[in-house]
Design an enzyme around this catalytic site. Sequence first.
Site, mmCIF file in Angstrom:
data_model
loop_
_atom_site.group_PDB
_atom_site.id
_atom_site.type_symbol
_atom_site.label_atom_id
_atom_site.label_comp_id
_atom_site.label_asym_id
_atom_site.label_seq_id
_atom_site.Cartn_x
_atom_site.Cartn_y
_atom_site.Cartn_z
ATOM 1 C CG LEU A 32 -7.127 -14.194 -4.301
ATOM 2 C CD1 LEU A 32 -7.472 -14.386 -2.824
ATOM 3 C CD2 LEU A 32 -6.563 -12.799 -4.544
ATOM 4 C CG HIS A 36 -3.112 -12.205 -4.949
ATOM 5 N ND1 HIS A 36 -3.381 -12.949 -6.069
ATOM 6 C CD2 HIS A 36 -3.217 -10.904 -5.319
ATOM 7 C CE1 HIS A 36 -3.638 -12.135 -7.090
ATOM 8 N NE2 HIS A 36 -3.554 -10.888 -6.662
ATOM 9 N N GLY A 146 2.292 -5.919 -4.340
ATOM 10 C CA GLY A 146 3.361 -6.740 -4.912
ATOM 11 C C GLY A 146 4.283 -5.921 -5.806
ATOM 12 C CE LYS A 148 2.219 -9.556 -11.827
ATOM 13 N NZ LYS A 148 1.750 -8.746 -12.975
ATOM 14 C CG ASP A 149 1.047 -5.078 -10.523
ATOM 15 O OD1 ASP A 149 0.954 -5.197 -11.751
ATOM 16 O OD2 ASP A 149 0.534 -5.882 -9.722
ATOM 17 C CB SER A 185 -4.885 -12.680 -11.808
ATOM 18 O OG SER A 185 -4.657 -12.362 -10.460
ATOM 19 N NE ARG A 186 -4.385 -8.696 -17.714
ATOM 20 C CZ ARG A 186 -4.458 -7.623 -16.948
ATOM 21 N NH1 ARG A 186 -3.574 -7.446 -15.992
ATOM 22 N NH2 ARG A 186 -5.417 -6.738 -17.120
HETATM 23 O O1 PAF Z 1 -2.769 -4.733 -8.374
HETATM 24 C C1 PAF Z 1 -3.996 -4.920 -8.458
HETATM 25 O O2 PAF Z 1 -4.499 -6.059 -8.429
HETATM 26 C C2 PAF Z 1 -4.917 -3.734 -8.629
HETATM 27 O O3 PAF Z 1 -4.353 -2.773 -9.455
HETATM 28 C C3 PAF Z 1 -5.366 -3.119 -7.289
HETATM 29 C C4 PAF Z 1 -4.196 -2.522 -6.526
HETATM 30 C C5 PAF Z 1 -6.041 -4.171 -6.444
HETATM 31 C C6 PAF Z 1 -6.370 -1.991 -7.545
HETATM 32 O O4 PAF Z 1 -7.503 -2.457 -8.212
#
Ligand code: PAF
Length: 280
Positions: A32, A36, A146, A148-149, A185-186
């Site tokens: 996190l 997050h 988020g 970002k995704d 996280s990466r």
């Molecule tokens: O965005 C993420 O971290 C993941 O794709 C999620 C939504 C938790 C599903 O595993």
Amino acid sequence: MEVYTDILSLKHTLTGLKTRKTIGLVPTMGALHRGHLSLVELSNSTCDITVVSIFVNPTQFNNKDDYKHYPRTVEKDIEMLQRAGCHIVFTPTEQEIYPEKDTKVFDFGDLDKVMEGKFRPGHFNGVAQIVSRLFDIVQPDKSFFGQKDFQQTAIIKNMVRQLNLTTEIVIAPIIREQDGLAMSSRNTLLTDIQRKNAADISRALFRLKQQAASGVSVNEITQVAIRQINANPELSVEYLEIVDGKTLQPVLNWNHQGEIFACVAVNVGKIRLIDNVQLK
Ligand code: PAF
């Protein structure tokens, strides 16, 4: 704050709460960061109870090495969540979530044929498998993701419509480091030098946004931004696309009706980062 690892006890607790309280769900894969925590804050400010799930979902990784090396920091995550005022943490095992192989196949039409979907085959089907399971277990009033995704948010909204679910999907803005790098996280997997260079990704996106406002053509600013990022020897663009905010299909010119986003995926050594910015 309570920590659950099994579905039955979690469901039992939530059933007791649900008659009186609204439930917010923040699905995560752990490791996190402040991005997050902003989702937890948003949930806390709009729901009575915040549930955070931490589960590195194997079905959404199309690359075994990426799954193996994905950062796992559960104890630290739990401490952070405690401080952030989260009420319930759900950290299931793989066996608990998938006692049998999940064979569900979703149809997202053209939404998962572009960008992440094109470069990570099966990724969004895996995301839909885990998120639909989490929705089924927690039955949240609101769920927080988020920006970002970006493509993931479109997929999840589509899935909610397909399955006639009632959870409200809330999207929170990207949280950035001081130099502009989108939190992920990466990022913890980057070396110091890679981390410094990774800031060139958002720099290129912000420059692109300025150029878009001054009317430079879609094709030209795309090419310029790709060249700018690739000029850094640590970075290699996988895709950079200017797309419609709803359909995610490429936008050809600025007369396009509707929201427009620039989305990018960049390899920084072996680490793949994504980012996006709204242009219109
Ligand atoms: O965005 C993420 O971290 C993941 O794709 C999620 C939504 C938790 C599903 O595993």
